[in-house]
Design a protein around this motif. Sequence first.
Motif, PDB file in Angstrom:
ATOM      1  N   ALA A 224       0.814  -1.211   0.000  1.00 27.50           N
ATOM      2  CA  ALA A 224       0.000   0.000   0.000  1.00 27.50           C
ATOM      3  C   ALA A 224       0.850   1.264   0.000  1.00 27.50           C
ATOM      4  O   ALA A 224       0.349   2.359  -0.276  1.00 27.50           O
ATOM      5  CB  ALA A 224      -0.923   0.006   1.216  1.00 27.50           C
ATOM      6  N   ASP A 225       2.138   1.131   0.306  1.00 27.54           N
ATOM      7  CA  ASP A 225       3.052   2.276   0.321  1.00 27.54           C
ATOM      8  C   ASP A 225       3.376   2.668  -1.121  1.00 27.54           C
ATOM      9  O   ASP A 225       3.979   1.887  -1.856  1.00 27.54           O
ATOM     10  CB  ASP A 225       4.325   1.886   1.074  1.00 27.54           C
ATOM     11  N   PRO A 226       2.996   3.869  -1.572  1.00 24.33           N
ATOM     12  CA  PRO A 226       3.227   4.248  -2.973  1.00 24.33           C
ATOM     13  C   PRO A 226       4.695   4.172  -3.376  1.00 24.33           C
ATOM     14  O   PRO A 226       5.016   3.758  -4.490  1.00 24.33           O
ATOM     15  CB  PRO A 226       2.708   5.694  -3.036  1.00 24.33           C
ATOM     16  N   GLN A 227       5.601   4.562  -2.460  1.00 25.80           N
ATOM     17  CA  GLN A 227       7.028   4.551  -2.794  1.00 25.80           C
ATOM     18  C   GLN A 227       7.530   3.128  -3.015  1.00 25.80           C
ATOM     19  O   GLN A 227       8.245   2.835  -3.982  1.00 25.80           O
ATOM     20  CB  GLN A 227       7.825   5.222  -1.673  1.00 25.80           C
ATOM     21  N   ALA A 228       7.155   2.220  -2.104  1.00 25.74           N
ATOM     22  CA  ALA A 228       7.585   0.823  -2.223  1.00 25.74           C
ATOM     23  C   ALA A 228       6.984   0.185  -3.470  1.00 25.74           C
ATOM     24  O   ALA A 228       7.651  -0.573  -4.177  1.00 25.74           O
ATOM     25  CB  ALA A 228       7.186   0.039  -0.975  1.00 25.74           C
ATOM     26  N   ARG A 229       5.722   0.485  -3.736  1.00 20.85           N
ATOM     27  CA  ARG A 229       5.049  -0.095  -4.908  1.00 20.85           C
ATOM     28  C   ARG A 229       5.665   0.419  -6.203  1.00 20.85           C
ATOM     29  O   ARG A 229       5.909  -0.342  -7.147  1.00 20.85           O
ATOM     30  CB  ARG A 229       3.560   0.237  -4.852  1.00 20.85           C
ATOM     31  N   ARG A 230       5.956   1.723  -6.237  1.00 18.88           N
ATOM     32  CA  ARG A 230       6.553   2.306  -7.433  1.00 18.88           C
ATOM     33  C   ARG A 230       7.946   1.736  -7.684  1.00 18.88           C
ATOM     34  O   ARG A 230       8.316   1.444  -8.821  1.00 18.88           O
ATOM     35  CB  ARG A 230       6.626   3.823  -7.285  1.00 18.88           C
ATOM     36  N   PHE A 231       8.715   1.546  -6.608  1.00 15.76           N
ATOM     37  CA  PHE A 231      10.041   0.982  -6.791  1.00 15.76           C
ATOM     38  C   PHE A 231       9.956  -0.472  -7.249  1.00 15.76           C
ATOM     39  O   PHE A 231      10.786  -0.936  -8.033  1.00 15.76           O
ATOM     40  CB  PHE A 231      10.861   1.068  -5.497  1.00 15.76           C
ATOM     41  N   ALA A 353      14.801   0.841   1.358  1.00 16.20           N
ATOM     42  CA  ALA A 353      14.332  -0.278   2.190  1.00 16.20           C
ATOM     43  C   ALA A 353      13.990   0.181   3.596  1.00 16.20           C
ATOM     44  O   ALA A 353      13.087  -0.370   4.237  1.00 16.20           O
ATOM     45  CB  ALA A 353      15.392  -1.376   2.246  1.00 16.20           C
ATOM     46  N   GLY A 354      14.702   1.184   4.099  1.00 14.88           N
ATOM     47  CA  GLY A 354      14.469   1.630   5.471  1.00 14.88           C
ATOM     48  C   GLY A 354      13.565   2.829   5.586  1.00 14.88           C
ATOM     49  O   GLY A 354      13.529   3.474   6.626  1.00 14.88           O
ATOM     50  N   VAL A 355      12.817   3.155   4.516  1.00 10.26           N
ATOM     51  CA  VAL A 355      11.998   4.358   4.505  1.00 10.26           C
ATOM     52  C   VAL A 355      10.525   4.017   4.406  1.00 10.26           C
ATOM     53  O   VAL A 355      10.112   3.246   3.539  1.00 10.26           O
ATOM     54  CB  VAL A 355      12.386   5.266   3.315  1.00 10.26           C
ATOM     55  N   GLY A 356       9.722   4.588   5.294  1.00  9.76           N
ATOM     56  CA  GLY A 356       8.283   4.407   5.226  1.00  9.76           C
ATOM     57  C   GLY A 356       7.635   5.412   4.291  1.00  9.76           C
ATOM     58  O   GLY A 356       8.287   6.296   3.738  1.00  9.76           O
ATOM     59  N   HIS A 357       6.321   5.311   4.131  1.00 13.67           N
ATOM     60  CA  HIS A 357       5.632   6.195   3.193  1.00 13.67           C
ATOM     61  C   HIS A 357       5.654   7.656   3.643  1.00 13.67           C
ATOM     62  O   HIS A 357       5.474   8.567   2.840  1.00 13.67           O
ATOM     63  CB  HIS A 357       4.176   5.742   3.015  1.00 13.67           C
ATOM     64  N   ASP A 358       5.893   7.878   4.966  1.00 10.10           N
ATOM     65  CA  ASP A 358       5.921   9.236   5.485  1.00 10.10           C
ATOM     66  C   ASP A 358       7.328   9.840   5.472  1.00 10.10           C
ATOM     67  O   ASP A 358       7.552  10.925   5.980  1.00 10.10           O
ATOM     68  CB  ASP A 358       5.361   9.274   6.901  1.00 10.10           C
ATOM     69  N   GLY A 359       8.296   9.091   4.906  1.00  8.71           N
ATOM     70  CA  GLY A 359       9.651   9.592   4.841  1.00  8.71           C
ATOM     71  C   GLY A 359      10.460   9.324   6.088  1.00  8.71           C
ATOM     72  O   GLY A 359      11.618   9.696   6.166  1.00  8.71           O
ATOM     73  N   GLN A 360       9.859   8.687   7.085  1.00 10.37           N
ATOM     74  CA  GLN A 360      10.569   8.344   8.301  1.00 10.37           C
ATOM     75  C   GLN A 360      11.043   6.898   8.231  1.00 10.37           C
ATOM     76  O   GLN A 360      10.684   6.158   7.328  1.00 10.37           O
ATOM     77  CB  GLN A 360       9.655   8.548   9.520  1.00 10.37           C
TER      78      GLN A 360
END
Length: 452
Positions: A224-231, A353-360
């Motif tokens: 569901a994380d857009p960044q992880a899905r896009r990567f 890998a260590g970044v959540g969808h909120d940038g933290q």
Amino acid sequence: MTRQPLGWVGIVRLGLVQSALGSIVVLTTSTLNRVMAVELALPVMLPAALVAWHYVVQLSRPRWGHGSDMGQRRTPWIIGGMAVLTLGALLATNATAIMGSSPPLGIVLALIAFSMIGGGVGAAGTSLLALLATQVAPTRRPAAAAITWIMMIVGIVITAGVAGALLDPFSMQRLALIASGIAFIAFTVTILAVMGVEGSPEPVVHSPSEPRPSFGEVLRETLADPQARRFGIFVFVSMLAYSAQDLILEPFAGLVFGMTPGQSTQMSSVQHGGVLLGMILVGAAGGMIGGRGSGWMRGWTVFGCVGSAVALFALAMAAQAGPGWPIWQTVFALGFFNGIFAVAAIGSMMGLAGVGHDGQASGGREGIRMGVWGAAQAIAFAAGGFFGAVGVDVGRQVFAETSTAFLAVFAAEGLLFIVSAVIALTLGGAAAAVRTKNVITPPVGGTGHVQA
């Protein structure tokens, strides 16, 4: 005791694990492939199907990554995965020998063996990448990616060279002895390499009423994380383009440029030389200037994708021009830009890998993120070589000239790399928000026990 960032010695030690992985994989996917097809005169589609199956099994990578996240330790998963991989390689070797007298039994055993190989690579490889992601400082990620992948290639080259020299005169008994030696050395190197590298995790205090997140919950959260899905989409598209050339480049050299098997093999060596040079360039540049954040790594990734696309378009033109085209220089350029792309993409993977969808910081989700992206890569590799070869076969039926079929496939691969570059431009923004101190955060969840 808190985990400390890995120094250069620790990075090289983990690179030795990659070398061990590469040495076993080349034995099972290359040497056994040839023995089945040539010495045993079995259909070529059999080893191809087994290799594809071991990629399919690697769809389990997210599960192994989640297990290492929850257990707070990567080392047991690396050693356990390597143990399964080595046993699978030995079983695959014996299964190949059995195929000579009892093909059905040999094929069944080979299917089990390649399942073990895929599972072992998935467990060990995913956990190794997650360990690098959590314990390599951002300024060292480009160099770390280059070191570990160069060492993997070195492991493949050494194993192929030594095994090839020892296999003649060929016999199944000799093959079994060589496979046993490679498996023993690879497993021993892995144990010695990871011993003490990971360090001790920080103790994490949990409320007794707080349940540990299930694999399904964490997987849905990751997807569901857009960044992880896009990567993940980027990994799939780029690796599809990267792998589609594998099975057709040497046939292209023979059919269009009239090269002998020896000449086409030498050309393949030139390509791999370019790959190594590209990897070294990114690693050295990253080490000297410290990476300069996620934007710097993203720039190298885009540069590698665009350069690979240009080289593939040049190969498409070479297919039309035929003899007289500077094919050796073109293939070297393809390898060079492939190497740049590969190391930059891996370095970006470590950062994201260590970044959540909120940038933290993602809170101990490195393993499952690496697993999801590793699964995307496995699917791409399983499909890339197959569709590249099928594309040439179909093109030869549709077009009047074989060269036109190669032109179409190389051009399609180039377009995939262009699409990859466009996707890469949207990546990595969130990674810049994570401070260096958060990169070494130990995984959440768990009391030190590893979940299966």
